[in-house]
Write a protein that holds these residues in place. Sequence first.
Motif, PDB file in Angstrom:
ATOM      1  N   GLU A  70      12.155 -21.940 -10.658  1.00  0.00           N
ATOM      2  CA  GLU A  70      11.378 -22.055  -9.551  1.00  0.00           C
ATOM      3  C   GLU A  70       9.815 -21.794  -9.761  1.00  0.00           C
ATOM      4  OE1 GLU A  70      13.165 -19.108  -6.649  1.00  0.00           O
ATOM      5  OE2 GLU A  70      14.803 -20.211  -6.360  1.00  0.00           O
ATOM      6  N   ARG A  71       9.656 -21.067 -10.666  1.00  0.00           N
ATOM      7  CA  ARG A  71       8.110 -20.433 -11.040  1.00  0.00           C
ATOM      8  C   ARG A  71       7.555 -21.546 -11.739  1.00  0.00           C
ATOM      9  NH1 ARG A  71       6.977 -16.756  -7.514  1.00  0.00           N
ATOM     10  NH2 ARG A  71       8.283 -15.079  -7.016  1.00  0.00           N
ATOM     11  N   LEU A  72       8.480 -22.367 -12.643  1.00  0.00           N
ATOM     12  CA  LEU A  72       7.672 -23.427 -13.456  1.00  0.00           C
ATOM     13  C   LEU A  72       8.373 -24.679 -13.161  1.00  0.00           C
ATOM     14  CD1 LEU A  72       7.365 -22.002 -16.807  1.00  0.00           C
ATOM     15  CD2 LEU A  72       5.682 -22.330 -15.119  1.00  0.00           C
ATOM     16  N   ASP A  73       7.920 -25.605 -12.458  1.00  0.00           N
ATOM     17  CA  ASP A  73       8.762 -26.868 -11.958  1.00  0.00           C
ATOM     18  C   ASP A  73       9.098 -27.843 -13.126  1.00  0.00           C
ATOM     19  OD1 ASP A  73       6.541 -28.317 -12.908  1.00  0.00           O
ATOM     20  OD2 ASP A  73       5.492 -28.348 -10.770  1.00  0.00           O
ATOM     21  N   ASP A  74       9.854 -28.938 -12.550  1.00  0.00           N
ATOM     22  CA  ASP A  74      10.509 -29.616 -13.628  1.00  0.00           C
ATOM     23  C   ASP A  74       9.449 -30.328 -14.417  1.00  0.00           C
ATOM     24  OD1 ASP A  74      12.851 -28.848 -12.533  1.00  0.00           O
ATOM     25  OD2 ASP A  74      13.612 -30.846 -11.906  1.00  0.00           O
ATOM     26  N   GLU A  75       8.175 -30.814 -13.745  1.00  0.00           N
ATOM     27  CA  GLU A  75       7.429 -31.300 -14.724  1.00  0.00           C
ATOM     28  C   GLU A  75       6.756 -30.637 -15.768  1.00  0.00           C
ATOM     29  OE1 GLU A  75       3.304 -33.921 -13.743  1.00  0.00           O
ATOM     30  OE2 GLU A  75       4.310 -32.892 -11.984  1.00  0.00           O
ATOM     31  N   THR A  76       6.552 -29.488 -15.319  1.00  0.00           N
ATOM     32  CA  THR A  76       6.038 -28.308 -16.395  1.00  0.00           C
ATOM     33  C   THR A  76       6.745 -28.226 -17.546  1.00  0.00           C
ATOM     34  OG1 THR A  76       4.579 -27.380 -14.716  1.00  0.00           O
ATOM     35  CG2 THR A  76       4.812 -25.944 -16.849  1.00  0.00           C
ATOM     36  N   LEU A  77       8.057 -27.972 -17.142  1.00  0.00           N
ATOM     37  CA  LEU A  77       8.951 -27.819 -18.184  1.00  0.00           C
ATOM     38  C   LEU A  77       9.428 -29.164 -19.210  1.00  0.00           C
ATOM     39  CD1 LEU A  77      11.860 -25.637 -16.556  1.00  0.00           C
ATOM     40  CD2 LEU A  77       9.631 -24.890 -17.860  1.00  0.00           C
ATOM     41  N   SER A  78       9.361 -30.275 -18.439  1.00  0.00           N
ATOM     42  CA  SER A  78       9.588 -31.390 -19.387  1.00  0.00           C
ATOM     43  C   SER A  78       8.480 -31.707 -20.527  1.00  0.00           C
ATOM     44  CB  SER A  78       9.589 -32.542 -18.439  1.00  0.00           C
ATOM     45  OG  SER A  78      10.516 -32.587 -17.262  1.00  0.00           O
ATOM     46  N   ALA A  79       7.232 -31.019 -20.129  1.00  0.00           N
ATOM     47  CA  ALA A  79       6.102 -31.249 -21.127  1.00  0.00           C
ATOM     48  C   ALA A  79       6.194 -30.226 -22.038  1.00  0.00           C
ATOM     49  CB  ALA A  79       4.687 -31.122 -20.473  1.00  0.00           C
ATOM     50  N   ILE A  80       7.242 -29.143 -22.020  1.00  0.00           N
ATOM     51  CA  ILE A  80       7.202 -28.324 -23.069  1.00  0.00           C
ATOM     52  C   ILE A  80       8.313 -28.697 -24.269  1.00  0.00           C
ATOM     53  CG2 ILE A  80       8.008 -25.905 -23.503  1.00  0.00           C
ATOM     54  CD1 ILE A  80       6.992 -25.142 -20.769  1.00  0.00           C
ATOM     55  N   VAL A  81       9.348 -29.274 -23.507  1.00  0.00           N
ATOM     56  CA  VAL A  81      10.527 -29.573 -24.360  1.00  0.00           C
ATOM     57  C   VAL A  81      10.234 -30.889 -25.374  1.00  0.00           C
ATOM     58  CG1 VAL A  81      12.218 -28.554 -22.848  1.00  0.00           C
ATOM     59  CG2 VAL A  81      11.672 -30.875 -22.717  1.00  0.00           C
ATOM     60  N   GLN A  82      10.934 -30.633 -26.496  1.00  0.00           N
ATOM     61  CA  GLN A  82      10.492 -32.067 -27.469  1.00  0.00           C
ATOM     62  C   GLN A  82      11.837 -32.807 -27.533  1.00  0.00           C
ATOM     63  OE1 GLN A  82       9.703 -30.701 -31.414  1.00  0.00           O
ATOM     64  NE2 GLN A  82       7.585 -29.761 -30.697  1.00  0.00           N
ATOM     65  N   SER A  83      13.042 -32.427 -26.864  1.00  0.00           N
ATOM     66  CA  SER A  83      14.237 -33.347 -26.706  1.00  0.00           C
ATOM     67  C   SER A  83      13.934 -34.484 -25.694  1.00  0.00           C
ATOM     68  CB  SER A  83      15.553 -32.488 -26.194  1.00  0.00           C
ATOM     69  OG  SER A  83      15.829 -31.468 -27.138  1.00  0.00           O
ATOM     70  N   GLN A  84      14.355 -35.567 -26.030  1.00  0.00           N
ATOM     71  CA  GLN A  84      13.764 -36.678 -25.108  1.00  0.00           C
ATOM     72  C   GLN A  84      15.045 -37.437 -24.607  1.00  0.00           C
ATOM     73  OE1 GLN A  84      10.652 -39.151 -26.571  1.00  0.00           O
ATOM     74  NE2 GLN A  84       9.859 -37.324 -27.743  1.00  0.00           N
ATOM     75  N   SER A  85      14.948 -38.038 -23.420  1.00  0.00           N
ATOM     76  CA  SER A  85      16.223 -39.040 -23.004  1.00  0.00           C
ATOM     77  C   SER A  85      16.095 -40.306 -23.971  1.00  0.00           C
ATOM     78  CB  SER A  85      15.914 -39.457 -21.685  1.00  0.00           C
ATOM     79  OG  SER A  85      15.744 -38.342 -21.003  1.00  0.00           O
ATOM     80  N   ARG A  86      17.172 -40.612 -24.250  1.00  0.00           N
ATOM     81  CA  ARG A  86      17.677 -42.161 -24.926  1.00  0.00           C
ATOM     82  C   ARG A  86      17.144 -41.726 -26.511  1.00  0.00           C
ATOM     83  NH1 ARG A  86      15.311 -43.804 -20.257  1.00  0.00           N
ATOM     84  NH2 ARG A  86      13.512 -43.769 -21.013  1.00  0.00           N
ATOM     85  N   ARG A  87      17.072 -40.479 -26.844  1.00  0.00           N
ATOM     86  CA  ARG A  87      17.134 -40.250 -28.211  1.00  0.00           C
ATOM     87  C   ARG A  87      18.161 -39.594 -28.664  1.00  0.00           C
ATOM     88  NH1 ARG A  87      11.561 -40.502 -30.021  1.00  0.00           N
ATOM     89  NH2 ARG A  87      10.600 -42.317 -28.841  1.00  0.00           N
ATOM     90  N   VAL A  88      18.436 -39.500 -30.202  1.00  0.00           N
ATOM     91  CA  VAL A  88      19.710 -38.783 -30.581  1.00  0.00           C
ATOM     92  C   VAL A  88      19.382 -37.350 -30.192  1.00  0.00           C
ATOM     93  CG1 VAL A  88      20.865 -38.061 -32.620  1.00  0.00           C
ATOM     94  CG2 VAL A  88      20.097 -40.356 -32.629  1.00  0.00           C
ATOM     95  N   PHE A  89      20.724 -36.782 -29.801  1.00  0.00           N
ATOM     96  CA  PHE A  89      20.656 -35.411 -29.519  1.00  0.00           C
ATOM     97  C   PHE A  89      20.743 -34.520 -30.763  1.00  0.00           C
ATOM     98  CE2 PHE A  89      23.387 -31.480 -28.958  1.00  0.00           C
ATOM     99  CZ  PHE A  89      22.695 -30.828 -28.010  1.00  0.00           C
ATOM    100  N   SER A  90      19.746 -33.424 -30.810  1.00  0.00           N
ATOM    101  CA  SER A  90      19.730 -32.504 -32.018  1.00  0.00           C
ATOM    102  C   SER A  90      19.930 -31.072 -31.294  1.00  0.00           C
ATOM    103  CB  SER A  90      18.297 -32.566 -32.629  1.00  0.00           C
ATOM    104  OG  SER A  90      18.114 -31.502 -33.542  1.00  0.00           O
ATOM    105  N   PRO A  91      21.196 -30.305 -31.754  1.00  0.00           N
ATOM    106  CA  PRO A  91      21.248 -29.127 -31.373  1.00  0.00           C
ATOM    107  C   PRO A  91      20.000 -28.076 -31.888  1.00  0.00           C
ATOM    108  CG  PRO A  91      23.419 -29.989 -32.485  1.00  0.00           C
ATOM    109  CD  PRO A  91      22.177 -30.921 -32.677  1.00  0.00           C
ATOM    110  N   SER A  92      19.614 -28.315 -32.797  1.00  0.00           N
ATOM    111  CA  SER A  92      18.249 -27.570 -33.336  1.00  0.00           C
ATOM    112  C   SER A  92      17.310 -27.650 -32.482  1.00  0.00           C
ATOM    113  CB  SER A  92      18.338 -27.568 -34.875  1.00  0.00           C
ATOM    114  OG  SER A  92      17.790 -28.871 -35.239  1.00  0.00           O
ATOM    115  N   THR A  93      17.104 -28.751 -32.273  1.00  0.00           N
ATOM    116  CA  THR A  93      15.778 -29.023 -31.224  1.00  0.00           C
ATOM    117  C   THR A  93      16.050 -28.396 -29.693  1.00  0.00           C
ATOM    118  OG1 THR A  93      15.314 -31.096 -32.546  1.00  0.00           O
ATOM    119  CG2 THR A  93      14.253 -31.069 -30.224  1.00  0.00           C
TER     120      THR A  93
END
Length: 780
Positions: A125-148
Motif C-alpha cells: 500500500e505504501r509503495l505502489d506497483d509502479e514503484t516496486l516494478s522499477a526496483i525488481v530486476q526479474s522481468q516478464s517473458r524472461r527466464v525465471f531465476s530463483p536467485s534474482t
Amino acid sequence: MTQNTGGQDTRRAARSSTLRPLLAAASMALSVGLAAAPDMAHAQDFRFNSISVEGNQRIEAATIASFIGVARGETVSAAELNDGYQRILASGLFETVEIEPRGNTLVVRVVEFPTVNRITFEGNERLDDETLSAIVQSQSRRVFSPSTAEADAARITEAYSQQGRIAARVQPKVIRRSDNRVDLVFEVFEGGVSEVERIGFAGNQVFSDRRLRRVLETKQAGIFRALVRSDTFIEDRIQFDRQVLRDFYQSRGYVDFRTTGVNAELSEERDAYFITFNVEEGQQFSFGEVTVTSDMPEVDADLFQNAIRLRSGRVYSPTAVETEIARLERLAIREGLSFVRVEPRVTRNDRDLTLDVEFLLTRGERVFVERIDIEGNTTTLDRVVRRQFRVVEGDPFNPREIRESAERVRALGFFNDAQVEAREGSSPQQVVIDVDVEERPTGSLNFGGSYSTSSGFGAAITFSERNFLGRGQQLSLGVTTGVDSSNYSFSFREPAFLGRDVAFNFSINYLETDNASAEYDTAIGNFQTGFTFPVSENGRLNLRYGARYSEITELDASVGSIIREEAARGEVWDSFVGYRYSYDTRRTGLNPNAGVLLEFGQDFAGLGGDSTYIESTLRAVAQTRVLSDEVTLRATLEAGALSYSSGSSRVTDRFALGPNRMRGFEGGGIGPREVGPGDVNDPLGGNYFAVARFEAEFPLPVPEEYGISAGVFYDIGSLWGLEETNANVLYEDFTARQVIGVSLFWNTPLGPLRFNFSEALSSEEFDETQSFDLTISTQF
C-alpha cells in the motif's frame, strides 16, 4: 495493488510451490554432478563422437553443447567435463543439469527454468506497483531465476527500510502455468513505521539535549506522529545528523568536537528506536592573530590585509574563514590578478585557546574552464542553472567558486538533487564542469481556510509556480475572502532580468473591505513594479514605481465628519516612485547566534495623481541567542512618516497599528480617533507611528516532541498626526502605549502557531485593547 486473475482458492493452493523447492532442486542437481565425478575419475580421459541433449525446450542443443566446450573426437579429462558441467549451471538457464558418459556419446539431461509469465505484488500500500516494478530486476517473458527473485525481495525490503519500515517482509512465490511458465508474486508485509521514540546525547555539557535535538534532521515522534515523517528512523539520515552536529559545534568554535558513536536500540516490538549520540565537545577556540602574507612579489599583502574583517577575540568559525577567502579572491580579481589562490594556515595555541590564521596568497595552477555541461533538466532551461555560476567558458578555474555555485544551484529549490563535479577536459589545462540535476515539482494549487480574531473565518485559493515555464520566474495568483473583506492578488518576479543579478517584479492587488468597526466600506487597488539589485555584500536596493487607487463608500449614519469629508472626495489616484534599501547580515552569517536586519524606504508621490506626498518607513531588527542558544532575544524598531505637500491623507492612506505591529490592541485600536454624539467613534489612523518591540523566546519543561515553547514580550509605541482635525478628535499628539504579555508557540503540521496573551500597561479611554490573538508565527 495488482491482483492475479483466477480464483483466490486456486491461487493459494498453487502457491504452495515457492522458490525453496526450485533452489533445492538446483542444489540436488549439483550434488548429482559431483557424485558422478568419482566414477569419471577412474578413467583418465574421454573421447566422444557425439553429444546428446535431452529435456531442452527453448534452448538449442548446440548452445548447451557450447557451454561444455567438448569438441567431437577430442580427448577430455574428467576435470574438464566437470568444468563444462559447472558452466551449464552458471548460465542460470536450467533448474537441474545431469551429464552422463554413455560409450562414445555424452548425454546431457536438463530441466529448463520456466519463463516468467507475469510479475505481481500483493499486500503493498505504501509503495505502489509502479514503484516496486522499477526496483525488481526479474522481468516478464524472461527466464525465471530463483536467485534474482530472492535478490528482488531483498531490494523491496530495503526500499521499505528506507521509509522506516524495518519490520517489512517480502516473500517471492511462484504459480505454475502451462507451457513451462510461472507467475512470480511478491507477497509484501509492510509492517509499521519504526519511529524514533527518543533522541539522547552523552558527553555534552555546553549545549543541552533539547538544543542539540533542534539541530538534527531526525526528530522525536510527537503528538502529530501520524502526519510527520521526520521522526521515522532512517539510517542515512543518522549519518547526515553526525555531520550536522559537527558543523553546529565547529561554527561555535569547538574545533575538536567529534561524535564517537551512535547507539540505536530497537524496542522489543520493533516499532521504535532509542538513539543516543556519544559526543566529545572539547574546548571553545577564538580567533587569534589574523594576517595576510604573499609569496608573489607583485602582490601587495597590505592591500589584502586591510580587506580582512575578522578580528581577534571573535569565536572561531570555519564559515568565517571561508567567507574571508572568498572576499580576498574577489579582491584579487578586481585588482586584475588571475590564478591567485588563498590558502589558510591555522596555528593552534592551546594555552590561550586561540587559533592564529594566516591567509597565504599564492599562485594557483593555470587551469581554465572549457565548458559547463548540464544534464537532467527536462523543464528548467540551461540558462537558469548556468547563471548560478560566476564563471563562463574561458575563465580561470577556481574550485571554491565552483563549490559556491553548486550551493546556489541547490538553493534554487527546483531540484531534488544537484551534483556539480569538475573533470579534465581536452587538455590538462582545461576543466569541464558537469552539472547533473534531478528536477522536482515547483507548482502548487492550494485550497484553504483561515481564522483571525480580528476578521473571523475566511477561505483562500492560491496558485503559485516558482519555476514558471522553466525560466526560474515566480508567478502567483490568489483569492482570499473573509467575513468582511476580499483580496485579489497577482504577482510576477524575474530573478535575473536580462541575465543580470537584477530582479524585476510586477504585482497587482485589489482589496475590498467592509470595516464593521468604522461602519464604512473601502476599495483599494495597488499596482507596483520595480527592480532589486545588490549594492554591497549585505545590501540590496529596490527602485520602484507604483500607482494606488482608493475609495470610501457605504457610510453608516454613525460615521463622523472627518471620514465623511474624506469619503466625499470620491475616487483618489496616487502615482509614486520610491526606493527601499535593506541590509541583512544573515546573508553572510559570520555569527551563527546573531543577526541584524535594517530596512529603510521612501515613496515620492506627485508624478500625476491627485496628491503629492513623501512616505518614509523604517524597520530595524536585531536578534541573538544566549544561555547556550536556549534563549532567543529579539528587539524590533518600526517607524513611519507621511508628509503631504498638496492634498491631504485619508483614513485609507494613513498608518494603523494593530496586532501585526503592536500587540495588545485591535486593528485601529489606538491613535487619533473622532468621538462625538450619535455613537461616533471612528479610528482615523495617523501620519506618524513608532513602535519598539522586545521579546524573549525560551523552551518549556514539557516533552520536546509536543513542539511547544514560550516567550515574553514588551511593546511600546504610538500613532499620531493628522492634517485636518476638529474639536471631537482625540489622541492626535504622541502618547505612548505600553503592553506586556506572554506567548505560546506551537509547531503543528499546519504551520507554527503563536498565541499571545497581553495586558496593556498604559492606554487611553477609547483605545480598543485585545487580550488574546492567534497568528502564524513568523521567523526573523
